[in-house]
Design a protein around this motif. Structure first.
Motif, PDB file in Angstrom:
ATOM      1  N   SER A 159       0.845  -1.197   0.000  1.00 11.25           N
ATOM      2  CA  SER A 159       0.000   0.000   0.000  1.00 11.25           C
ATOM      3  C   SER A 159       0.877   1.242   0.000  1.00 11.25           C
ATOM      4  N   GLN A 160       0.280   2.380  -0.392  1.00 18.07           N
ATOM      5  CA  GLN A 160       1.069   3.599  -0.552  1.00 18.07           C
ATOM      6  C   GLN A 160       0.179   4.823  -0.365  1.00 18.07           C
ATOM      7  N   PHE A 161       0.673   5.774   0.404  1.00 22.37           N
ATOM      8  CA  PHE A 161      -0.038   7.046   0.543  1.00 22.37           C
ATOM      9  C   PHE A 161       0.136   7.865  -0.735  1.00 22.37           C
ATOM     10  N   GLY A 162      -0.963   8.361  -1.259  1.00 25.73           N
ATOM     11  CA  GLY A 162      -0.905   9.194  -2.455  1.00 25.73           C
ATOM     12  C   GLY A 162      -0.817  10.670  -2.143  1.00 25.73           C
ATOM     13  N   TYR A 163      -0.681  11.011  -0.874  1.00 23.25           N
ATOM     14  CA  TYR A 163      -0.658  12.407  -0.443  1.00 23.25           C
ATOM     15  C   TYR A 163       0.170  12.507   0.832  1.00 23.25           C
ATOM     16  N   ILE A 164       0.486  13.738   1.204  1.00 25.70           N
ATOM     17  CA  ILE A 164       1.198  13.997   2.450  1.00 25.70           C
ATOM     18  C   ILE A 164       0.205  14.596   3.435  1.00 25.70           C
ATOM     19  N   PRO A 165      -0.022  13.964   4.570  1.00 25.79           N
ATOM     20  CA  PRO A 165      -1.038  14.465   5.501  1.00 25.79           C
ATOM     21  C   PRO A 165      -0.652  15.799   6.134  1.00 25.79           C
ATOM     22  N   ASP A 166      -1.653  16.548   6.529  1.00 24.73           N
ATOM     23  CA  ASP A 166      -1.459  17.822   7.219  1.00 24.73           C
ATOM     24  C   ASP A 166      -1.254  17.538   8.707  1.00 24.73           C
ATOM     25  N   THR A 167      -0.153  17.992   9.264  1.00 19.97           N
ATOM     26  CA  THR A 167       0.136  17.757  10.677  1.00 19.97           C
ATOM     27  C   THR A 167      -0.003  19.032  11.511  1.00 19.97           C
ATOM     28  N   ASN A 168      -0.576  20.046  10.918  1.00 18.49           N
ATOM     29  CA  ASN A 168      -0.875  21.288  11.645  1.00 18.49           C
ATOM     30  C   ASN A 168       0.371  21.893  12.300  1.00 18.49           C
ATOM     31  N   GLY A 169       1.454  21.887  11.554  1.00 13.46           N
ATOM     32  CA  GLY A 169       2.677  22.533  12.016  1.00 13.46           C
ATOM     33  C   GLY A 169       3.610  21.656  12.814  1.00 13.46           C
ATOM     34  N   VAL A 170       3.180  20.472  13.203  1.00 16.77           N
ATOM     35  CA  VAL A 170       4.056  19.548  13.931  1.00 16.77           C
ATOM     36  C   VAL A 170       5.019  18.915  12.931  1.00 16.77           C
ATOM     37  N   PRO A 171       6.298  18.814  13.257  1.00 10.88           N
ATOM     38  CA  PRO A 171       7.261  18.235  12.308  1.00 10.88           C
ATOM     39  C   PRO A 171       6.835  16.846  11.832  1.00 10.88           C
ATOM     40  N   LEU A 172       6.847  16.657  10.511  1.00  9.56           N
ATOM     41  CA  LEU A 172       6.487  15.373   9.903  1.00  9.56           C
ATOM     42  C   LEU A 172       7.758  14.648   9.484  1.00  9.56           C
ATOM     43  N   ILE A 173       7.876  13.393   9.894  1.00 12.62           N
ATOM     44  CA  ILE A 173       9.024  12.558   9.551  1.00 12.62           C
ATOM     45  C   ILE A 173       8.524  11.370   8.744  1.00 12.62           C
ATOM     46  N   GLY A 174       9.128  11.131   7.584  1.00 11.40           N
ATOM     47  CA  GLY A 174       8.662  10.081   6.691  1.00 11.40           C
ATOM     48  C   GLY A 174       9.686   8.995   6.426  1.00 11.40           C
ATOM     49  N   ASP A 175       9.256   7.750   6.605  1.00  9.18           N
ATOM     50  CA  ASP A 175      10.043   6.607   6.141  1.00  9.18           C
ATOM     51  C   ASP A 175       9.663   6.382   4.687  1.00  9.18           C
ATOM     52  N   MET A 176      10.582   6.694   3.768  1.00 13.51           N
ATOM     53  CA  MET A 176      10.338   6.571   2.336  1.00 13.51           C
ATOM     54  C   MET A 176      11.225   5.507   1.714  1.00 13.51           C
ATOM     55  N   THR A 177      11.562   4.495   2.498  1.00 11.21           N
ATOM     56  CA  THR A 177      12.524   3.498   2.047  1.00 11.21           C
ATOM     57  C   THR A 177      12.127   2.855   0.726  1.00 11.21           C
ATOM     58  N   SER A 178      10.855   2.526   0.553  1.00  9.73           N
ATOM     59  CA  SER A 178      10.488   1.769  -0.646  1.00  9.73           C
ATOM     60  C   SER A 178       9.784   2.577  -1.722  1.00  9.73           C
ATOM     61  N   ASP A 179       9.741   3.913  -1.587  1.00  7.00           N
ATOM     62  CA  ASP A 179       9.233   4.681  -2.737  1.00  7.00           C
ATOM     63  C   ASP A 179       9.982   5.985  -2.982  1.00  7.00           C
ATOM     64  N   ILE A 180      11.122   6.170  -2.302  1.00  5.50           N
ATOM     65  CA  ILE A 180      11.931   7.347  -2.572  1.00  5.50           C
ATOM     66  C   ILE A 180      12.349   7.367  -4.037  1.00  5.50           C
ATOM     67  N   MET A 181      12.371   8.543  -4.626  1.00  6.15           N
ATOM     68  CA  MET A 181      12.836   8.742  -5.998  1.00  6.15           C
ATOM     69  C   MET A 181      11.893   8.141  -7.046  1.00  6.15           C
ATOM     70  N   SER A 182      10.686   7.744  -6.645  1.00  6.06           N
ATOM     71  CA  SER A 182       9.761   7.133  -7.601  1.00  6.06           C
ATOM     72  C   SER A 182       8.641   8.073  -8.028  1.00  6.06           C
ATOM     73  N   ARG A 183       8.510   9.227  -7.350  1.00  8.36           N
ATOM     74  CA  ARG A 183       7.422  10.149  -7.674  1.00  8.36           C
ATOM     75  C   ARG A 183       7.740  11.530  -7.123  1.00  8.36           C
ATOM     76  N   LYS A 184       7.147  12.528  -7.749  1.00 14.48           N
ATOM     77  CA  LYS A 184       7.365  13.903  -7.328  1.00 14.48           C
ATOM     78  C   LYS A 184       6.428  14.220  -6.159  1.00 14.48           C
ATOM     79  N   LEU A 185       6.997  14.807  -5.123  1.00 13.19           N
ATOM     80  CA  LEU A 185       6.244  15.214  -3.943  1.00 13.19           C
ATOM     81  C   LEU A 185       6.745  16.577  -3.489  1.00 13.19           C
TER      82      LEU A 185
END
Length: 364
Positions: A159-185
């Motif tokens: 499964s894969q998130f198609g968007y980046i969630p809104d965290t209301n200003g709280v720092p967001l940290i992403g594990d992108m191990t298996s889709d880094i460099m595969s799509r523009k974000l």
């Protein structure tokens, strides 16, 4: 090497590497850059290695589209080490880490955070057995939140998130191990993201971490030096001896990505490959059954089941007879999986689609 028959590699990681990258590395293996020795033998303090590391950082930032306010760190230990380092660096006393659970690896990251400090679940699809993604429209984030952690693509489940969630200003940290460099974000939405190299970036041994300078400044000073992100930043990823050859291979993969048209080209190819395989699954009248509900399917890891495990084993055996490797699902869930990372060609996916169609015609 040009005439050597190579298998189609659908392994989830270590995963396929571009043939021209392997050939280029082969040419430089004994004497890198005319320096009289392999890069594996060179001191990491040598000008050649320092230059290679700096060029790799700049190339990664250029391909992703990151401003100078981010630092790119090259580390060891894989994403699994990041699961522990993140709360050690950023989860202070009196704060809470918030985790979005969407698959096995996000659950592991959450467990590691709980071992360090106070961590809670902001959203989860665990009760649905990971067949869909959790609703992140109204995340439960307390005022004491240190950060929110998300795994953007679930390698095991598919499964894969198609968007980046809104965290209301709280720092967001992403594990992108298996889709880094595969799509523009819009990577500016992340305070930090990280990826083990062994999927889309290079061989195992390197982990890439991109951290905004504002989060970098918040690193704990009460943990061992080698565990601080600030240590890696202050020493340009050369505080201790890095996996130099794996890092060099990562640079070659990034250069290959750029030659092919960058992330935009990888995204178009990923969509084409995924559509081909999901098309076979969906047109099979239930002979193949997708694991993940359609809106949440990954463009990197295609997962499916068949009516019984014996039939799944027969498909895997038929694939291996044709030089198609890596279709067995993760040992924790079984089933079938095709990991179609950037270096997996459209030709490989066409061969797999043809096999699946023929297999259904003869066994269905």
């Amino acid at each position: 090497m040009k005439n050597m028959k190579r298998n189609y590699n659908f392994n989830p990681g270590p995963a396929a590497l571009p043939l021209e990258v392997l050939e280029e590395a082969q040419q430089q293996f004994v004497a890198y850059g005319g320096g009289g020795m392999s890069i594996m033998e060179m001191s990491h303090r040598s000008p050649a290695v320092e230059r290679m590391v700096a060029e790799t950082e700049e190339l990664f930032k250029r391909l992703i589209g990151l401003p100078d306010s981010y630092r790119i760190l090259f580390m060891g230990g894989g994403a699994s080490m990041q699961f522990g380092l993140i709360p050690m660096n950023f989860l202070k006393e009196g704060q809470t880490a918030h985790y979005i659970l969407s698959g096995s690896f996000s659950d592991k990251a959450y467990s590691e955070a709980r071992a360090v400090g106070n961590a809670v679940v902001a959203a989860s699809s665990k009760e649905a057995k990971w067949r869909l993604l959790p609703d992140t429209a109204n995340l439960s984030i307390g005022e004491d939140a240190a950060y929110v952690h998300i795994t953007t693509n679930n390698t095991i489940e598919g499964s894969q998130f198609g968007y980046i969630p809104d965290t209301n200003g709280v720092p967001l940290i992403g594990d992108m191990t298996s889709d880094i460099m595969s799509r523009k974000l819009d990577f500016s939405r992340f305070a930090m993201f990280y990826a083990g190299a062994q999927k889309n970036l290079g061989p195992a041994g390197v982990t890439v971490a991109a951290i905004h300078e504002s989060l970098l400044a918040a690193c704990s000073d009460r943990i061992p030096t080698i565990m601080k992100y600030s240590t890696y930043a202050d020493n340009d990823s050369l505080y201790n001896t890095p996996p130099v050859h794996s890092l060099y291979m990562t640079k070659l993969v990034l250069e290959w990505t750029e030659r092919l048209g960058g992330v935009a080209a990888m995204e178009r190819l990923s969509q084409e490959k995924a559509a081909l395989l999901y098309g076979v699954i969906d047109a099979s009248d239930g002979f193949y059954q997708g694991v993940i509900e359609q809106p949440y399917r990954s463009s990197m890891n295609v997962t499916w089941r068949m009516k019984d495990e014996a039939l799944e084993r027969q498909l895997i055996a038929a694939a291996e007879d044709l030089g198609i490797e890596g279709l067995a699902g993760h040992r924790s869930v079984g089933g079938l999986r095709a990991s179609i990372y950037n270096a997996v060609s459209l030709e490989a996916c066409e061969a797999l689609a043809d096999l699946m169609t023929d297999f259904q015609r003869t066994r269905g």
